[in-house]
Design an enzyme around this catalytic site. Sequence first.
Site, PDB file in Angstrom:
ATOM      1  N   ARG A 128       0.981  -1.240  -0.089  1.00 51.96           N
ATOM      2  CA  ARG A 128      -0.004   0.065  -0.094  1.00 51.96           C
ATOM      3  C   ARG A 128       0.856   1.058  -0.206  1.00 51.96           C
ATOM      4  O   ARG A 128       0.799   2.371  -0.404  1.00 51.96           O
ATOM      5  CB  ARG A 128      -0.946   0.075   1.007  1.00 51.96           C
ATOM      6  CG  ARG A 128      -1.425   1.439   1.786  1.00 51.96           C
ATOM      7  CD  ARG A 128      -3.086   1.714   2.285  1.00 51.96           C
ATOM      8  NE  ARG A 128      -2.829   0.249   3.228  1.00 51.96           N
ATOM      9  CZ  ARG A 128      -2.254   0.318   4.618  1.00 51.96           C
ATOM     10  NH1 ARG A 128      -1.713   1.724   4.341  1.00 51.96           N
ATOM     11  NH2 ARG A 128      -2.165  -0.398   5.830  1.00 51.96           N
ATOM     12  N   TYR A 144     -16.697  16.582 -15.770  1.00 51.85           N
ATOM     13  CA  TYR A 144     -17.344  14.879 -15.144  1.00 51.85           C
ATOM     14  C   TYR A 144     -17.779  14.640 -14.853  1.00 51.85           C
ATOM     15  O   TYR A 144     -17.953  15.221 -13.034  1.00 51.85           O
ATOM     16  CB  TYR A 144     -15.866  13.984 -15.090  1.00 51.85           C
ATOM     17  CG  TYR A 144     -16.160  12.741 -15.203  1.00 51.85           C
ATOM     18  CD1 TYR A 144     -16.565  12.110 -15.912  1.00 51.85           C
ATOM     19  CD2 TYR A 144     -15.856  11.897 -13.937  1.00 51.85           C
ATOM     20  CE1 TYR A 144     -17.787  10.743 -15.283  1.00 51.85           C
ATOM     21  CE2 TYR A 144     -16.245  10.964 -13.430  1.00 51.85           C
ATOM     22  CZ  TYR A 144     -16.807   9.720 -14.985  1.00 51.85           C
ATOM     23  OH  TYR A 144     -17.339   8.979 -14.506  1.00 51.85           O
ATOM     24  N   ASP A 163      -7.519  18.546 -13.894  1.00 55.83           N
ATOM     25  CA  ASP A 163      -7.219  17.881 -14.541  1.00 55.83           C
ATOM     26  C   ASP A 163      -7.118  17.692 -16.331  1.00 55.83           C
ATOM     27  O   ASP A 163      -7.496  18.572 -16.958  1.00 55.83           O
ATOM     28  CB  ASP A 163      -8.754  17.123 -14.002  1.00 55.83           C
ATOM     29  CG  ASP A 163      -9.623  15.786 -14.357  1.00 55.83           C
ATOM     30  OD1 ASP A 163      -8.738  15.335 -15.355  1.00 55.83           O
ATOM     31  OD2 ASP A 163     -10.481  15.816 -14.422  1.00 55.83           O
ATOM     32  N   LYS A 204      -7.656   6.892 -19.079  1.00 55.15           N
ATOM     33  CA  LYS A 204      -7.861   7.145 -20.943  1.00 55.15           C
ATOM     34  C   LYS A 204      -6.781   7.278 -21.074  1.00 55.15           C
ATOM     35  O   LYS A 204      -6.061   6.330 -22.031  1.00 55.15           O
ATOM     36  CB  LYS A 204      -8.854   8.374 -20.099  1.00 55.15           C
ATOM     37  CG  LYS A 204      -9.810   8.785 -19.505  1.00 55.15           C
ATOM     38  CD  LYS A 204     -11.029   7.923 -19.977  1.00 55.15           C
ATOM     39  CE  LYS A 204     -11.569   7.374 -18.325  1.00 55.15           C
ATOM     40  NZ  LYS A 204     -12.291   8.398 -17.541  1.00 55.15           N
TER      41      LYS A 204
HETATM   42  O1  P1T Z   1     -12.846   7.030 -14.025  1.00 57.27           O
HETATM   43  P1  P1T Z   1     -11.976   7.719 -13.230  1.00 57.27           P
HETATM   44  O2  P1T Z   1     -10.402   7.048 -13.768  1.00 57.27           O
HETATM   45  O3  P1T Z   1     -12.607   6.984 -11.766  1.00 57.27           O
HETATM   46  O4  P1T Z   1     -11.999   9.109 -13.894  1.00 57.27           O
HETATM   47  C1  P1T Z   1     -12.979   9.970 -13.194  1.00 57.27           C
HETATM   48  C2  P1T Z   1     -12.514  10.695 -14.265  1.00 57.27           C
HETATM   49  C3  P1T Z   1     -12.109  12.295 -13.734  1.00 57.27           C
HETATM   50  N1  P1T Z   1     -11.701  13.134 -14.626  1.00 57.27           N
HETATM   51  C4  P1T Z   1     -12.730  13.608 -15.909  1.00 57.27           C
HETATM   52  C5  P1T Z   1     -12.002  14.249 -16.457  1.00 57.27           C
HETATM   53  C6  P1T Z   1     -13.136  11.803 -17.201  1.00 57.27           C
HETATM   54  O5  P1T Z   1     -13.410  11.999 -17.471  1.00 57.27           O
HETATM   55  C7  P1T Z   1     -12.651  10.943 -15.346  1.00 57.27           C
HETATM   56  C8  P1T Z   1     -13.898   9.984 -16.101  1.00 57.27           C
HETATM   57  N2  P1T Z   1     -14.362  10.081 -17.376  1.00 57.27           N
HETATM   58  C9  P1T Z   1     -15.264   8.721 -17.582  1.00 57.27           C
HETATM   59  C10 P1T Z   1     -15.843   7.603 -17.508  1.00 57.27           C
HETATM   60  C11 P1T Z   1     -16.369   9.496 -19.159  1.00 57.27           C
HETATM   61  O6  P1T Z   1     -17.018   8.797 -19.664  1.00 57.27           O
HETATM   62  O7  P1T Z   1     -16.235  10.743 -19.055  1.00 57.27           O
END
Ligand code: P1T
Length: 379
Positions: free
Chosen positions: A46, A98, A170, A195
């Site tokens: 961890r 998001y 972000d 992503k």
């Molecule tokens: O899904 P996760 O890895 O927890 O990330 C969240 C997140 C944070 N910031 C942005 C700009 C994002 O696009 C996302 C996740 N977005 C999607 C799953 C989507 O389809 O837009």
Amino acid sequence: MKFNTKTIHGGQKHDTAFGAVMPPIYQTSTYAQTTPGGHKGFEYSRTHNPTRHALENAFASIENGKFGLAFGSGLAAIDAVIKLLKPGDEVISTNDLYGGSYRLFTKIFQDFGIKFHFIGMQNTTNIEELINENTKIIWVETPTNPMMNIIDIKAVSEISKKYKLILAVDNTFATPYLQQPLDLGADIVMHSATKYLGGHSDVVMGALVVKDKELADRLYFIQNASGAVCGPQDSFLVLRGIKTLHVRMQRHCENGKDVAEYLRNHPKVKKVYWPGFEEHPNHLIAKSQMNDFGGMISFTTKGNNYDDAIKIVENLKVFTLAESLGGVESLCGHPASMTHASIPKTEREKTGVVDSLIRLSVGIEDIEDLIADLNQAIN
Ligand code: P1T
């Protein structure tokens, strides 16, 4: 090293045991000690894991930071940032973001006494009006999800520095291939590494990168104390993904441009949101802070009809209807019913997330196949 070299070598060392060129997947929770505290820098996974450590160094390198942190998801990374705060503290955030970030802020942290303000940041004077002695963090997403607004990171960083606030950006949509927020004055860069960094739709992960040692130490403490880390197998996958980030992004940008132009000329399409267009309201800022314009595009159809939008996303075949973005394969989504359903209709419509809005993550397939697919689905 320049950027393309950093994606492959940044922060990396060959394995000391057998010279493995790629870091081994250290699938272990713990490490043998000769005496209490007698270890080789790793005690418990961890806290530290060698594969995750290699990835965290890669994150730091590609974002021109000094310290990288990997988490079990993008939201876990955001969660760690907000845990820097105490009840009574305030955050000023972009109003187009998001849906899951909005949900984390309003449904979890608001109940712990943290106050969130959501505003359009295209005009930075809006930000200054909201700053008071409780303000601690400015949260910026740029390009925004899903409206593709562009926020001037440098201008916001001047405000954050003036009031001694933390500016977190972000950078999920842009990736460091297109923009490097730390160089523009941000304190924290955040990614949903799920992503573009991962790039192959096979892993969920989050990342933070900072330059400042004291801030890094506070975040490492939260990472270990709250424990939302990613595993070694996932760390390996994202490290592998980063090695082709630059070539993938180059093609995402080329295909994105062609798809945006095709949509703009389609008689059934009302509006295309893509920062590469000269008529995009923040095009000049995009041009100055980004190296290209990316492969994320949103568009609406004439008549703003919910059912028409659903029919289009159902009919697309090469574009897969799915949550997420940034993988090699093209995806499409309907934000109002999918990624942004957690934002109340009146709130989302204020920022443009209307019923006919469709979001595309343009992949790296042959452009002719992507255009033909859009053509059959829209017609
Ligand atoms: O899904 P996760 O890895 O927890 O990330 C969240 C997140 C944070 N910031 C942005 C700009 C994002 O696009 C996302 C996740 N977005 C999607 C799953 C989507 O389809 O837009």
